[in-house]
Design an enzyme around this catalytic site. Structure first.
Site, short mmCIF file in Angstrom:
data_model
loop_
_atom_site.label_atom_id
_atom_site.label_comp_id
_atom_site.label_asym_id
_atom_site.label_seq_id
_atom_site.Cartn_x
_atom_site.Cartn_y
_atom_site.Cartn_z
CE1 TYR A 1 -21.45 15.72 -12.59
CE2 TYR A 1 -20.27 15.73 -10.49
CZ TYR A 1 -21.45 15.78 -11.21
OH TYR A 1 -22.64 15.91 -10.55
NE ARG B 1 -3.77 -0.03 2.30
CZ ARG B 1 -4.74 -0.28 3.19
NH1 ARG B 1 -4.91 0.55 4.20
NH2 ARG B 1 -5.50 -1.33 3.07
CG HIS C 1 -6.43 -1.37 -5.33
ND1 HIS C 1 -5.17 -1.68 -4.89
CD2 HIS C 1 -6.86 -0.36 -4.54
CE1 HIS C 1 -4.85 -0.90 -3.88
NE2 HIS C 1 -5.86 -0.08 -3.65
#
Length: 819
Positions: free
Chosen positions: A130, A40, A86
């Site tokens: 968006y 990570r 993931h």
């Protein structure tokens, strides 16, 4: 409330699992820590990517979002990344994706974002539904040749797909884009670098594995941040590159511009890396409201940034000092920050802190492995194609017989077997002949097959040479790196200050550098007079409000970035920052020294005041004591953080009478109370430690003591003053040098009647004329110009300068600093 919890616990004791802490640590906490570290927070040294970044780029590659294709919705990319590779929150994936598209965070963008992807003012990106994205050309260089077995693949979280353990990374992304992350028990913070410089450094180390770090620093002098700025601290950069850990100052680029009405503007054009512009300006505004001193000179703050770049303006009032305000802002705001380098990465399957050479070495090894695996892949493919072409060319030579065999066969499998039996074809060659289209039988196609075969032979030879020669392998890697540099490298944005001394002083000491004069009176009153005020004042000691019998004893040129060293007769050294000494005018009395240096004793008398900007190694402090000792110690030993240190070792009843800065290459002159003198060369004085007592300078008679000591040149005169007001001026040339430690020669002849005095009160070394103030016990003050004193022989009796009546006597003589 606590009682209810206890009752509930007692009722559910059967559901509580009791385990030793070491078992919980081993089975739960340590695996979690290992996962956070490895999967990570920390990047791999080979491609410089964290797992989430690698998975995002690979997902986009699989989706075909190459630079020549339209942008795709970010939500689709995030969704595919989550579903395939993931299995974490969508927010963390989108945040990582956004960061790779922000030109103020990444030195070389890996994602081409379309829409609102945040700003340097701290604005967050628009929601993923968006925005749109695709890979950048440089990201394609990270993924190039991934389909040619260049890297190892492993199963994903549900064992349904395979994902790359690392990307081919055809440029040193770890150096170029850096990394930051916090794991469990460790963290990483790697600065960004210039692409062209990083590639040149890799090539240099690849060609010369034993290259020194200093040679690498000539190629890649330091970090290069996307937001530009100025780095201060070349030595710290070297330390960070050597050990993997260090820090340096990163400063904004600020220009001072003139504005109408005589005002000045501080224009911020580049910011330190990862500094929020809006928060910075807000903090400066808050500081200007809180600080009543220098920062009260700020009149207005406005942000004039646009598409052309950053332009934040701090408008100053007409009488404000722009340099001084800027220095304070460097100290108190984020116009200057400390960047801590901590180059921790995953290397050899474990977290390691690596220096620059080690990082480059791992990258070179990775590239050698990538190119070797690609070459083997291409060689195998070329050999397979060569095998097919050899079969096709045999078939074309016997095309009539081949066609006959195929036409007379009942099935394709029988035709294949008959071809294999007749021409000794392999299964692959026979199948290729069966799959061959009739157009291959034209003369042009036959010629092209021959050309392809010849090209394959050359290619196979080249690929084999790469695999068999380390030199050829390095040549290929170098060529491909230089191609990337030529395509994508851009000029350096961050300036590195190599001569950092001045900049560090401005950053650390927070003082606006201003010339000044430090005065210290006989009764230990001290003040700092600005140089401009000092030059305009009369500088007559009578204009100074000193008080009862007090007078200015030391006047020292200084500056607000200097340290002031005060040496006392007790052998102590007190250190003050010049800027800490209260400012005053020439006529002001000043403040008691003990208010600044509380540890000074009432009976201690200052004997020397020195002002220093830096403690050089070729300078010394030279001490003269009343019992005729002399000591010389390196100046560097007095660069102490403590306010008070021992400056000189002393015997019982001895005291320091004078101290001065020296290089040890001039003659030494010493004068005693009973009128004896000695002159010897400075090279006779050995260099000793700070607490040493020194060596004998003059052999004293009974009841005699040293009252004067200093270095002298061949020119000038010695002026001595007696207790009965007699003065004598003698050319320095009359004092013949002799060996250190002798009795010396007489510098004045006292009459048996003591009409000209019984002892000396003071002595002066004069090179340029000035006034001497003679002060008597009854308070009478007289002035004597050194020019008015006749030059006489060394052992003369002197001449009367002031009338001293009855039991009165001259108790002090000091220089008048007027003129």
């Amino acid at each position: 409330m606590a009682k209810n919890i206890d009752n509930e616990f007692m009722q559910n004791q059967d559901n509580v699992i009791l385990k030793p802490l070491e078992e919980v640590m081993h089975k739960s906490i340590l695996p979690y820590a290992e996962y956070v570290i490895m999967e990570r927070a920390l990047p791999r040294v080979e491609d410089g990517l964290k797992p989430v970044q690698r998975r995002i780029l690979y997902t986009m590659y699989e989706l075909g979002l190459t630079p020549d294709k339209p942008h795709r919705k970010s939500a689709r990319i995030v969704g595919d990344t989550l579903g395939k590779y993931h299995p974490h929150g969508d927010a963390s994936v989108y945040e990582a994706m956004v960061r790779m598209a922000q030109d103020f965070n990444m030195r070389a963008l890996l994602i081409d974002g379309h829409g609102n992807f945040g700003s340097i003012d701290g604005d967050t990106a628009a929601a993923m539904r968006y925005t749109e994205a695709r890979l950048t050309p440089l990201a394609m260089e990270m993924l190039r040749d991934i389909d040619k077995d260049t890297v190892k693949f492993s199963l994903n979280f549900d064992d349904t797909l395979k994902e790359p353990d690392m990307l081919p990374g055809r440029f040193p992304n770890l150096l170029v884009n850096g990394a930051s992350g916090i794991a469990v028990g460790m963290a990483t913070n790697i600065p960004t670098h210039n692409l062209g410089e990083a590639i040149d450094a890799v090539i240099a180390q690849m060609e010369n594995p034993d290259i020194s770090l200093d040679e690498l620093l000539k190629i890649m002098p330091g970090p290069d941040f996307p937001t530009g700025g100025i780095i201060i601290g070349q030595d710290e950069i070297r330390k960070a590159y050597e050990t993997g850990h260090g820090k340096f100052y990163l400063r904004a680029k600020v220009e001072i511009e003139n504005a109408p009405g005589g005002k000045k503007l501080l224009v911020i054009k580049e910011l330190p890396y990862q500094v929020n512009k809006a928060a910075l300006l807000e903090k400066i505004l808050r500081l200007s409201e809180e600080k009543k001193g220098v920062l009260s000179g700020i009149a207005d703050i406005r942000d004039e940034s646009d598409r052309q770049g950053i332009r934040a303006v701090i408008e100053l009032k007409k009488d404000a000092d722009a340099e001084k305000v800027l220095n304070y802002l460097y100290k108190y705001s984020d116009l200057q920050v400390t960047f801590g380098v901590n180059m921790v990465v995953i290397a050899d399957g474990k977290p390691q802190q690596l220096g620059l050479k080690a990082i480059i070495d791992y990258y070179i090894r990775h590239q050698k492995d990538v190119v070797t695996r690609r070459t083997r892949f291409e060689l195998d493919r070329a050999k397979a194609r060569q095998h097919i072409l050899e079969g096709l060319m045999v078939a074309i030579q016997h095309i009539d017989e081949v066609i006959a065999i195929i036409r007379s066969s009942d099935t394709p499998s029988k035709a294949k077997q008959r071809l294999m039996d007749r021409f000794n074809f392999t299964d692959e060659q026979a199948q290729a002949i069966l799959d061959m289209r009739l157009q291959k039988l034209t003369g042009l196609e036959i010629s092209s097959l021959k050309k392809e075969y010849e090209e394959l032979i050359r290619q196979i030879k080249k690929l084999k040479s790469i695999l068999s020669s380390e030199k050829e392998l390095i040549k290929v890697i170098k060529q491909e790196l230089l191609e990337i540099k030529e395509k994508y490298a851009d000029p350096r944005r961050t300036v590195i200050i190599e001569d950092v001394k001045e900049a560090e002083i401005r950053a650390e000491d927070l003082v606006y550098v201003e010339d000044a004069v430090i005065t210290l009176s006989h009764n230990k009153y001290i003040k700092r007079v600005p140089a401009k005020s000092y030059s305009r004042s009369s500088r007559d000691v009578e204009s100074v409000e000193t008080g009862d019998g007090d007078y200015i004893e030391f006047v020292v040129e200084s500056a607000t970035d200097h340290k002031v060293l005060i040496f006392t007769d007790a052998g102590n050294c007190y250190t003050l920052a010049c800027s800490d000494i209260p400012e005053g005018k020439w006529r002001d009395r000043g403040v008691p020294l003990h208010t600044l240096v509380s540890s000074i004793e009432d009976g201690e008398k200052p004997v020397a005041v020195l002002s220093l900007r830096e403690f050089t190694e070729d300078c010394y402090i030279q001490f003269y004591t009343a019992m005729g000792m002399i000591k010389r110690t390196p100046l560097i030993e007095y660069d102490a953080k403590k306010t008070k240190i021992q400056a000189c070792g002393l015997s019982d009843s001895d005291r320091v009478v004078a101290a001065e800065l020296t290089r040890g290459d001039r003659d030494v002159m010493i004068i005693t109370r009973q009128g004896m003198s000695i002159r010897f060369h400075g090279d006779e004085v050995p260099v000793v430690g700070r607490t040493a007592k020194g060596v004998k300078a003059i052999r004293l008679r009974e009841d005699d003591e040293v009252i004067f000591g200093c270095e002298v040149d061949d020119e000038g005169e010695m002026v001595v003053v007696t207790d009965r007001g007699f003065v004598k001026r003698t050319l320095l040339a009359d004092y013949q040098p002799q060996g250190r430690g002798g009795v010396g020669f007489r510098t004045i002849r006292f009459a048996r009647s003591k009409s000209n005095g019984s002892h000396l009160v003071a002595a002066f070394y004069v090179k340029d004329p000035y006034e001497i103030i003679l002060q008597q016990k009854d308070g009478t003050v007289s002035r004597v110009s050194t020019e008015s004193i006749a030059i006489t022989e060394r052992d003369g009796a002197g001449e009367l300068a002031v009338l001293v009546l009855m039991d009165n006597e001259v108790c002090a003589a000091y220089r008048n600093y007027k003129g």
